[in-house]
Design an enzyme around this catalytic site. Sequence first.
Site, PDB file in Angstrom:
ATOM      1  CG  HIS A  77      -2.126  -1.030   1.065  1.00  0.00           C
ATOM      2  ND1 HIS A  77      -3.086  -0.830   1.854  1.00  0.00           N
ATOM      3  CD2 HIS A  77      -2.224  -1.920   0.253  1.00  0.00           C
ATOM      4  CE1 HIS A  77      -3.961  -1.958   1.565  1.00  0.00           C
ATOM      5  NE2 HIS A  77      -3.568  -2.407   0.678  1.00  0.00           N
ATOM      6  CE1 TYR A 205      -6.221   3.889  11.003  1.00  0.00           C
ATOM      7  CE2 TYR A 205      -5.342   3.875   8.673  1.00  0.00           C
ATOM      8  CZ  TYR A 205      -5.316   3.631  10.209  1.00  0.00           C
ATOM      9  OH  TYR A 205      -4.168   2.452  10.498  1.00  0.00           O
ATOM     10  N   PRO A 297      -4.576   0.420  18.343  1.00  0.00           N
ATOM     11  CG  PRO A 297      -6.484  -0.743  17.621  1.00  0.00           C
ATOM     12  CD  PRO A 297      -5.984  -0.334  19.034  1.00  0.00           C
ATOM     13  CE  LYS A 301       3.624   3.502  13.215  1.00  0.00           C
ATOM     14  NZ  LYS A 301       4.162   3.259  12.227  1.00  0.00           N
ATOM     15  CE1 TYR A 389      -1.281   3.946   9.357  1.00  0.00           C
ATOM     16  CE2 TYR A 389      -0.319   2.822   7.839  1.00  0.00           C
ATOM     17  CZ  TYR A 389      -1.451   2.833   8.647  1.00  0.00           C
ATOM     18  OH  TYR A 389      -2.223   2.033   8.571  1.00  0.00           O
TER      19      TYR A 389
END
Length: 394
Positions: A77, A205, A297, A301, A389
């Site tokens: 991704h 998200y 979550p 991580k 990220y």
Amino acid sequence: MSERTQRTQVAIIGGGPAGSLLSHLLRRHGVESVVLERRSRDYVLSRIRAGVLEHGSVQTLTEAGLGERLHREGFEHEGVHLAFGGRRLRIDFTALTGRSVTVYGQTEVQHDLYGALDTHDGAIVFDAEDVALHDVSSDRPSVTYRKDGVAHRLEADWIAGCDGFHGPSRSAIPADVLTTYERVYPFGWLGVLSRTPPVSDELIYANSERGFALCSMRNENLSRYYVQAPLEDSPDDWSDDRFWSELVARLPEEAGEQLVTGPSIEKSIAPLRSFVAEPMRHGRLLLAGDAAHIVPPTGAKGLNLAMSDVVYLCRALVDHYDAGSTTGLDEYSATTLRRVWKAVRFSWWMTTVLHRFPDTDAFDFQIQQAELGLLEELEAARASLAENYVGLPI
């Protein structure tokens, strides 16, 4: 009853990803270890866990000879989507950092690790009961356990506590030595696994007035979705119809219209917390993974932090056995915690920006929208999110 005694260089408590990866990496450098896992092999492999691997985690697994299936079946991704205010913002990891993440479930990582241990006759004891640590402050620590009703003692130079939040390792550090930091969040994630195509080819998200939602996936026909839910709720309170209806209500209209629904094959509610224990070394005991820290979550991580801990720990142990140096071991806790706290901060930030808290008022909501608006307006803000990220350097 007599006790059976065995000796190894490193006793590893916990056969999840952290413990089994550590054993695999140590073997590649000629360091002996024995892994003790309190659950059965089938139980460990049945756990549904995280599915996003940082760039550095992919590199670690690849360099350890564990990348063949990961690269064949994992999904690279190059970005994620943030949905808020009825619109969607894509954070382009590749353009901002030159790196990416890979969606590849923890269960698959665990299969690969156990396969490697099987191939190389790695020593792992499943169903190890009543595990206890002894003399961790001395130069002759040991671990006792029971297997099939027989008492065992495992003597070692070092003990690696990779046994999760509820394992015995952390409690072996005296209370006057250990400092813990914790933030418990007043909600959980209701997660549903379904044999349906993902609504998006990258994670979404979502921040909405109804609460947080996340659209994720395991493969092209297996989707993982989450909605923020009260901690007092039970999965039984949520029918499939109720879940899908709530998820659609929290997504941008165009995403909701594309959502393919179906029967859930797994449904659970997970609480969220941030937790750090310091130090991560006491005497001959070294903590790694969830034994030392937990993150919500939201920032993806948890598994990645466990893997970076193991990389630091392996380097320190190999340097000790190869060069006789204790520098890496002496600095292990401080070195690892610097990275841990940065990941804890990022996970906390993602959680506070994207969720609705019980006491969220109009001011708090506008602050969230301002934070998200900065991401729209400033490349530097998007770059900071992207760097965190995809993973800070190990």
